[in-house]
Structure formats: structure tokens, C-alpha cells
Design an enzyme around this catalytic site. Sequence first.
Site, PDB file in Angstrom:
ATOM      1  N   GLU A 221      37.652  40.477  34.431  1.00 11.89           N
ATOM      2  CA  GLU A 221      37.762  40.154  36.008  1.00 11.89           C
ATOM      3  C   GLU A 221      36.821  38.908  36.206  1.00 11.89           C
ATOM      4  O   GLU A 221      37.140  38.167  37.187  1.00 11.89           O
ATOM      5  CB  GLU A 221      37.356  41.284  36.669  1.00 11.89           C
ATOM      6  CG  GLU A 221      38.706  42.314  36.752  1.00 11.89           C
ATOM      7  CD  GLU A 221      38.795  43.154  35.431  1.00 11.89           C
ATOM      8  OE1 GLU A 221      37.766  43.204  34.697  1.00 11.89           O
ATOM      9  OE2 GLU A 221      39.915  43.837  35.371  1.00 11.89           O
TER      10      GLU A 221
ATOM     11  N   HIS B 249      40.055  53.765  40.860  1.00 15.62           N
ATOM     12  CA  HIS B 249      41.275  53.192  41.050  1.00 15.62           C
ATOM     13  C   HIS B 249      41.733  53.297  42.419  1.00 15.62           C
ATOM     14  O   HIS B 249      43.025  52.948  42.834  1.00 15.62           O
ATOM     15  CB  HIS B 249      42.448  53.421  39.876  1.00 15.62           C
ATOM     16  CG  HIS B 249      42.083  53.146  38.574  1.00 15.62           C
ATOM     17  ND1 HIS B 249      41.299  53.690  38.024  1.00 15.62           N
ATOM     18  CD2 HIS B 249      42.730  52.041  37.784  1.00 15.62           C
ATOM     19  CE1 HIS B 249      41.297  53.357  36.823  1.00 15.62           C
ATOM     20  NE2 HIS B 249      42.104  52.277  36.505  1.00 15.62           N
TER      21      HIS B 249
END
Lengths: 342, 341
Positions: free
Chosen positions: B74, B143
Site C-alpha cells: 500500500e 476491513h
Amino acid sequence: MAEQQPVSTNGRAGGDDASNGVLEQLTDDQLRWIYQIMRRIRRFEETAEEAFRAAKMRGALHFYIGEEATATGVCAALDDGDFITSTHRGHGHCIAKGARMDKMMAELFGRSTGYCGGKGGSMHIADIELGNLGANGIVGAGIPIATGAALGSKLRKDGKVTVAFFGDGAGPTGAFHEGVNVAATMNLPAVFVCENNQYGMATHADFANAAAIHNRGPAYGIPSASIDGNDIFEVYATAKTAIDRARRGEGPTLIEARTYRQKGHTVLDQKNYRTKEEIAEWVARDPIERFVTAVNESERLDEDDFQAIDGQIECEIEHAVAFAEASPWPTVDVIERDVYVE
Amino acid sequence: MAVTTPQAPAPETATREIFMSEALREAIDEEMTRDPTVFVVGEEVGVWGGAYAVTQGLLEKWGPDRIVDTPIAEAAIAGLGIGAALTGSRPVAEFMYSDFMGIAMDQIVNQAAKNRYMFGGKAKLPLTYRAPFGAGTGNAAQHTQSLEAWFAHVPGLKVITASTPYDAKGLLKSAIREDNVVIMFEHKAIYAMRGHVPEGEYLVPIGVADVKREGDDVSVITYARQTHHALEAAEQLAAEGISVEVVDIRSLYPLDTDTVLRSVRKTHRAVVLYEAVRFGGFGAEIASQIQELAFDDLDAPVLRVGAAHAPVPFSEPLEQASFPDTAQVVGAIRQSLQGVY
């Protein structure tokens, strides 16, 4: 340049052989440019330190003195349109990429005429037009940005190469791994140049990095080189090979240049983590002195050449300080300006 | 992980309805057609088509130079966007889940957001980050977060989010055309929501709120999926003669304070509804602006409705109870009207 020794994948490239014959292959103008850039960096920082100690500027100054050959040798091998990302110790990269010292000095003084209008300071000088994508206050953070610039070049097919400069202190960061790994997987036109100046603040590079940084090249499947970062000819030759390779579309290279920060971490330094003998040992390997000696031995430039350049640089420095001191402070109405493109 | 994959293509009619994920895909596809420097980069955006199918089919159409798959990295994804944007490209970088932006926080907050300012206005970053967010999908605590307030707090970033396919497409197109860093938060639970999206070109401007339902008695100021809970609450209460106005802010930064205040000055009551943890959430900013700028217009304290002060739990009854639902919104509206706190 003639064909250089290829950079090996076993981390043992470079070495004495890499600099052999390089001086002879450089033109007199290139030699003058190299001397001029290294001396500019040295004199800019010496002058900035004086100004800092005279309380004419504030914040943090991270000195590049002693490491000039790395930025200069790498940038000598870059084309004008190529990109670099730099570090908190970034004055040398800025100057080697062609930055103006008056605008740099004004930025260090916090003046409106500085590169960043006084909003960035020493750690955030950029000149996008020159291809300098910015110094960086976060260790390692320029690496993924360099990878991004290289991705952009690959997608735009603009033929440019990006060099990420970083220190041994960036070796342990996640940004190093993510940036280098992605560049390798995508075969991007990037060159990762680690300036191993031995210390991250007081922490030795060997303590911070489980294995030598140049040994990581094979782990990413890319060539790597371990070179003497104080030997401008070896730096140039190795960088040229890596940059040419990247430009041909053959992917990134990792270069570890061993060098030394002759000054403290900043103007303020604990001075308790290394010996005077060690510093003296490295000052004796000063990259500018070594360049001058080599050039003198080759009888390519003479004392007049060096003096002419020195004289010109003193004028530039004098002008830079006068320009900075005479420049207005930014007006407070700009505080919220340039946060966004309006 | 729950992956929503819309199936049937929307019928081509005057009142064409498509999924939000399709609307987002159309936005990307149209902007890629319009501007050859636009490209998509992220994890699984290519062959897989995006974890929420937003980029489905784009690799086949545009090829790997415009739809760029990355490893799981990321910080690198964020940095790829920055470096490419600084040097002349217009990237659309996707984080598979907004929760993963924590790994890229330095690149987003210290680099992307600050480059232009630190460099004295010399740099331009035409960069869009997309990030699925929100709870209700059974994906548990790592999440399902709603972290939009983190980013709205950082000068140099623009933060947008859509409640309908129409807004999603128009906002994303505007974001891609921006010369600034825009983060688009996309609520996972409404990717598969269908809505009217006209054929042809249109934009939804960034920084402009939308009154999704007009009313007179109380204003619900909200965004993203919670807009639908507000609309359901308004519908229920209409049966009792209570008239609720629903304002979808659409942009957290810049915030369309004018539209919010206009609504509150009309209804004199405000409920701020958001799906993030209530404490320290973006609703606090909205509530604060209302009381600073419209204090004399208020007939009741500004109420905040947000999520529990806990990570999002997995088990369905726990998860569903952890963030606002329609019943909670109805309750808050009644509370505001009754003046009982």
C-alpha cells in the site's frame, strides 16, 4: 562514455576497476562541471552553517559535506529531463540537479523568494521543472515516489530515468522494500542510490541493517553495486551504467555508495558516537580533494581553472546570502495559499 | 472477504439504472478515454477486476499499461500515484480496503497532501485515491472501518463520498479531473445498489452538498450509505406528519457549509448522522459548524448519531447493532423534536 564495466548482480561490482579510465573519458567541460558542483555544495553548506550559527536561520540543517561526490557523480550521469527524489540531507542533490543557490539560500532563510516561498525550508526544496521531485523530511519516503515517477515514465514512454537518493537510515524502512520491490516487479526505469554515510543520527548503518544494503539487490532480482562514494569517477561510471540500463528498459539497479558525513547529524550533534580519529580518517578521503589530486595528476585542468571556478562560486555565494538577507519575509496572508490548486 | 460482483448489464433506457460499481467503472472508463494520462493502479485491479468489481473488464479494454496491477504494497501504491502525478500522469490509485491506508499513511499524509504546499505551490498532484469503506459486510474490524475523518483533517486532501450511483459517477469524474489529491471513499454495502445514471457526460462538483429530500421539521446531515437510513427514517416519519430534510454532504472537504446551514435555518433542528465511531468523528465538525454559525436558529441541541466506541465486531447481530440503522435515526429525530435529551 565508452562501455563501462557492467554492474554485477552479486554485489561486488564497482571497486577500483570501475573508476579506471573514467577521468580520461570525461571532457574538460565535464571535469569543470564536476568540480563546480562539488565546490558549490561544499561552500553553500559552509555558508549556511555560518548563517545558522549567527542565528540568521532556524530549524534543522543536515549537512552533506563529505558526500559531494555521490550526488555530483550520479547527476552527472543523468539527462536534464530525468527525475530525482532526495532526502532530508538534500542540499547536494538540489545543487547537483541544477538548483540556484540564491533561491535555496533564501528558502533556508525562510524568505518569500526561496524555492518554496519560505513554506518548505531546508528539508523540502523541490524544483519540478529541473526534475527534482523534492527533498523529504521522512526517511525512506522518497523511494516509493521515485518508483511512481519511474512508473509514470514507463507508461508515458518519455524515456526518462528516476534516481532515488536515500541514506543507510532508510535501509530498515518498509518504504525501501515496497518501493524497490515494486520497481523490480514492474521493471521500471529507476536507480536506487543508497548514500551510506555510516550513521543515521548516532546509529551505525551496520547496526541498523541486518545485511549490507547492496547485498539486497539479488533478493529483488536486480543488479546491485557497492562502490566508493567518495570516488567521483567510480560513482559516475557506476551510475552511468545503471542509468543507461534503466533507460534501455532493462529495469532498476541498486547502488550502495560508501561515504561519510564529515559534519554532525545537524548543526547540533551529540559528538559522542564516533571518534575524532574516524572523522580524520574520512576527511583524509575527502571527495573533492581526491578529485583535484586526480585531475592535477592527469594535467587536464590547471590551477587557473580551479581558481576561476572558486572565484565564481564565491561570487555566487556572496550573492546568494545578500539575496536571501535582502529578500522580504512571506506575508501572513499566504498561510492558506497553495494548499490546493485553486 | 465478501466480494460483490454485479451481473447483468443495465438496460439502455431513458431511465437507465445501473449498479454503483458500474457507475464508478463508467467514470474511470470515460476519463481514460478523455485523457490518455489517466491510468488505474492498485491491488487486483486487473485480472481480478477489483475486489469490488469496479475495474472489471478494464484490463481487457485498456491493457496493462493503463490498468496496472501491483503487489500487496500500500505504501508503494500511494507513492506510485504521487510520483506519477508529479511527473505528468493522472493516476487513479485504488486501496482494496480503506483500512489498509494505514500502511500508506506517510505517503498520503506527509507526501501527497503536503507536496504542493511545501514546494511553494510549484507541484501539482492530479491524483485520485479510491478506497472502499464502511461496515455491514461481515468483514470484521480490519476491513470495515470508516476512517474518513482522519483524512478530512489533513490540509491538502479533498475527501468525497457518494450515496447514489449518479453521484458516484459524477464525483469520481470530477475527482479524476482535479489537479489535487482527492480521496473517494466508496461504501462497500452500496456497490450493488442500483440507481438512475443517465447516458452521456455529466459531472457532480466536489464541494457541493445535495438535499436528497426536502423537509421542514428537522434536518439530517449525513453522507454515503447512512443517507439511505436517513431517507428511510424520513419516509417512516412522514406517515406521522413529521417532515424530515436529508442533506447528503457528498464532500467532507471542502464542506458545503452553506447548504447545511440553509437547511438548519429552515428546520431549526439538526441530527448529524455518520457511520464512523461517533466520538471524534466527522459529524463532530458538522455539529460544531452548525452551533458556531447558526446557534440562534436552533431550537434543540445538535445531535450526533454514529457508531459504537469499539472496533467493528464480526458476528452479524453485533455488527448490525454497532453502527446506526434506520430505527436509531428515527429515534434521534424524535429526540430532537421532543427536546428530551
